[in-house]
Design a protein around this motif. Structure first.
Motif, mmCIF file in Angstrom:
data_model
loop_
_atom_site.group_PDB
_atom_site.id
_atom_site.type_symbol
_atom_site.label_atom_id
_atom_site.label_comp_id
_atom_site.label_asym_id
_atom_site.label_seq_id
_atom_site.Cartn_x
_atom_site.Cartn_y
_atom_site.Cartn_z
ATOM 1 N N ARG A 69 0.811 -1.216 0.000
ATOM 2 C CA ARG A 69 0.000 0.000 0.000
ATOM 3 C C ARG A 69 0.844 1.265 0.000
ATOM 4 O O ARG A 69 0.331 2.360 -0.171
ATOM 5 C CB ARG A 69 -0.909 0.017 1.232
ATOM 6 C CG ARG A 69 -2.009 -0.988 1.189
ATOM 7 C CD ARG A 69 -2.879 -0.857 2.411
ATOM 8 N NE ARG A 69 -3.941 -1.857 2.427
ATOM 9 C CZ ARG A 69 -4.719 -2.083 3.452
ATOM 10 N NH1 ARG A 69 -4.586 -1.383 4.553
ATOM 11 N NH2 ARG A 69 -5.652 -3.001 3.400
ATOM 12 N N GLY A 70 2.125 1.128 0.281
ATOM 13 C CA GLY A 70 3.011 2.288 0.301
ATOM 14 C C GLY A 70 2.874 3.126 1.555
ATOM 15 O O GLY A 70 2.998 4.344 1.510
ATOM 16 N N ALA A 71 2.612 2.483 2.702
ATOM 17 C CA ALA A 71 2.461 3.210 3.959
ATOM 18 C C ALA A 71 3.797 3.773 4.416
ATOM 19 O O ALA A 71 4.859 3.280 4.039
ATOM 20 C CB ALA A 71 1.896 2.276 5.028
ATOM 21 N N LYS A 72 3.742 4.797 5.258
ATOM 22 C CA LYS A 72 4.961 5.399 5.809
ATOM 23 C C LYS A 72 5.656 4.384 6.707
ATOM 24 O O LYS A 72 5.023 3.774 7.571
ATOM 25 C CB LYS A 72 4.622 6.647 6.606
ATOM 26 C CG LYS A 72 4.103 7.771 5.759
ATOM 27 C CD LYS A 72 3.795 8.974 6.616
ATOM 28 C CE LYS A 72 3.228 10.103 5.783
ATOM 29 N NZ LYS A 72 2.841 11.246 6.609
ATOM 30 N N GLN A 73 6.953 4.227 6.513
ATOM 31 C CA GLN A 73 7.707 3.202 7.226
ATOM 32 C C GLN A 73 7.718 3.427 8.734
ATOM 33 O O GLN A 73 7.622 2.481 9.500
ATOM 34 C CB GLN A 73 9.148 3.131 6.682
ATOM 35 C CG GLN A 73 9.921 1.932 7.165
ATOM 36 C CD GLN A 73 9.264 0.606 6.788
ATOM 37 O OE1 GLN A 73 8.660 0.471 5.738
ATOM 38 N NE2 GLN A 73 9.361 -0.365 7.663
ATOM 39 N N ASP A 74 7.807 4.697 9.179
ATOM 40 C CA ASP A 74 7.836 4.954 10.625
ATOM 41 C C ASP A 74 6.505 4.600 11.285
ATOM 42 O O ASP A 74 6.466 4.109 12.410
ATOM 43 C CB ASP A 74 8.233 6.396 10.924
ATOM 44 C CG ASP A 74 7.286 7.415 10.310
ATOM 45 O OD1 ASP A 74 6.702 7.120 9.252
ATOM 46 O OD2 ASP A 74 7.143 8.508 10.894
ATOM 47 N N GLU A 75 5.398 4.829 10.570
ATOM 48 C CA GLU A 75 4.078 4.451 11.093
ATOM 49 C C GLU A 75 3.958 2.925 11.197
ATOM 50 O O GLU A 75 3.424 2.397 12.174
ATOM 51 C CB GLU A 75 2.961 5.000 10.190
ATOM 52 C CG GLU A 75 2.853 6.500 10.196
ATOM 53 C CD GLU A 75 2.267 7.051 11.480
ATOM 54 O OE1 GLU A 75 1.218 6.557 11.933
ATOM 55 O OE2 GLU A 75 2.879 7.972 12.034
ATOM 56 N N VAL A 76 4.455 2.225 10.192
ATOM 57 C CA VAL A 76 4.423 0.761 10.203
ATOM 58 C C VAL A 76 5.254 0.237 11.363
ATOM 59 O O VAL A 76 4.827 -0.681 12.076
ATOM 60 C CB VAL A 76 4.918 0.179 8.855
ATOM 61 C CG1 VAL A 76 5.026 -1.331 8.920
ATOM 62 C CG2 VAL A 76 3.997 0.599 7.719
ATOM 63 N N GLU A 77 6.409 0.824 11.597
ATOM 64 C CA GLU A 77 7.280 0.376 12.694
ATOM 65 C C GLU A 77 6.606 0.587 14.049
ATOM 66 O O GLU A 77 6.736 -0.236 14.946
ATOM 67 C CB GLU A 77 8.634 1.096 12.650
ATOM 68 C CG GLU A 77 9.501 0.688 11.483
ATOM 69 C CD GLU A 77 9.839 -0.802 11.468
ATOM 70 O OE1 GLU A 77 10.068 -1.391 12.538
ATOM 71 O OE2 GLU A 77 9.848 -1.377 10.357
ATOM 72 N N LYS A 78 5.905 1.700 14.217
ATOM 73 C CA LYS A 78 5.167 1.936 15.466
ATOM 74 C C LYS A 78 4.123 0.849 15.685
ATOM 75 O O LYS A 78 3.962 0.344 16.787
ATOM 76 C CB LYS A 78 4.494 3.306 15.447
ATOM 77 C CG LYS A 78 5.434 4.465 15.577
ATOM 78 C CD LYS A 78 4.644 5.763 15.502
ATOM 79 C CE LYS A 78 5.528 6.970 15.427
ATOM 80 N NZ LYS A 78 4.770 8.206 15.245
ATOM 81 N N PHE A 79 3.394 0.510 14.610
ATOM 82 C CA PHE A 79 2.373 -0.529 14.735
ATOM 83 C C PHE A 79 3.013 -1.884 15.022
ATOM 84 O O PHE A 79 2.509 -2.651 15.844
ATOM 85 C CB PHE A 79 1.499 -0.605 13.486
ATOM 86 C CG PHE A 79 0.413 -1.639 13.582
ATOM 87 C CD1 PHE A 79 -0.583 -1.533 14.533
ATOM 88 C CD2 PHE A 79 0.398 -2.733 12.731
ATOM 89 C CE1 PHE A 79 -1.584 -2.485 14.629
ATOM 90 C CE2 PHE A 79 -0.591 -3.690 12.827
ATOM 91 C CZ PHE A 79 -1.589 -3.566 13.780
ATOM 92 N N LEU A 80 4.121 -2.177 14.359
ATOM 93 C CA LEU A 80 4.807 -3.448 14.593
ATOM 94 C C LEU A 80 5.283 -3.544 16.042
ATOM 95 O O LEU A 80 5.389 -4.650 16.581
ATOM 96 C CB LEU A 80 5.978 -3.611 13.630
ATOM 97 C CG LEU A 80 5.607 -3.821 12.169
ATOM 98 C CD1 LEU A 80 6.852 -3.825 11.291
ATOM 99 C CD2 LEU A 80 4.810 -5.090 11.971
#
Length: 186
Positions: A69-80
């Motif tokens: 989806r091309g999400a922002k990497q920092d947002e994905v890392e927070k969720f992870l």
């Protein structure tokens, strides 16, 4: 768990995360089986899917879906970061507010249960944000408010158009009573 089972579970998680408008992660440690069963039932009634997931598989699924989806990497890392320890994942495809309402109510009644955070429309929302989401009106309530706003002008117009006729009827009735005519019951 053998490799084929892991692959099937990963595909299932990818499908769940892809279709979901919201994915909420929670810690369920300390809850009895009966309480978790009741929570699952409440979530199912709200149109949500809930499951306990293997963290490694959940992380892989999130990276695959959000990478596509091309999400922002920092947002994905927070969720992870929320996918640690025993993880209970709740997804909803229709109403993003419904699972947060059910989980907030359940967490209020069960102090051991803790919402870690959620993924909502390509952005990470922390536990405090999830609590704020739970206080917002849900999909059905929003539709009801919208319908009320849409129908209000039409309702007012009908009242305005019917008022002159009602005034004439009241005037005739008052005049009839003044002349000493029969009562309205006769």
């Amino acid at each position: 768990m053998d490799k084929a089972t892991k692959q099937a579970e990963l595909e299932s998680l990818v499908a769940s995360f892809s279709a979901a408008s919201v994915a909420v992660c929670a810690d369920y440690r300390g809850l009895t089986v009966a309480k978790i069963t009741q929570l699952r039932r409440d979530l199912h009634n709200a149109g949500c899917e809930a499951k306990v997931v293997r963290n490694t598989l959940a992380r892989l699924a999130v990276k695959k879906v959000e990478g596509d989806r091309g999400a922002k990497q920092d947002e994905v890392e927070k969720f992870l970061g929320t996918i640690e320890g025993p993880t209970f994942v709740v997804t909803s495809t229709s109403d993003p507010i419904a699972p947060t309402k059910v989980l907030a109510k359940f967490a209020k009644d069960n102090q051991q249960f803790r919402v870690k955070g959620c993924w909502l429309d390509g952005a990470y929302v922390d536990a405090a944000g999830v609590d704020s989401l739970s206080k917002m009106p849900g999909r059905e309530e929003t539709f009801a408010m919208l319908l009320s706003l849409i129908s209000a002008p039409a309702t007012r117009l009908v009242r305005v158009l019917s008022e002159p006729g009602a005034q004439v009827v009241r005037s005739i009735e008052a005049y009839r009573k003044k002349l000493g005519g029969e009562s309205a019951a006769a």
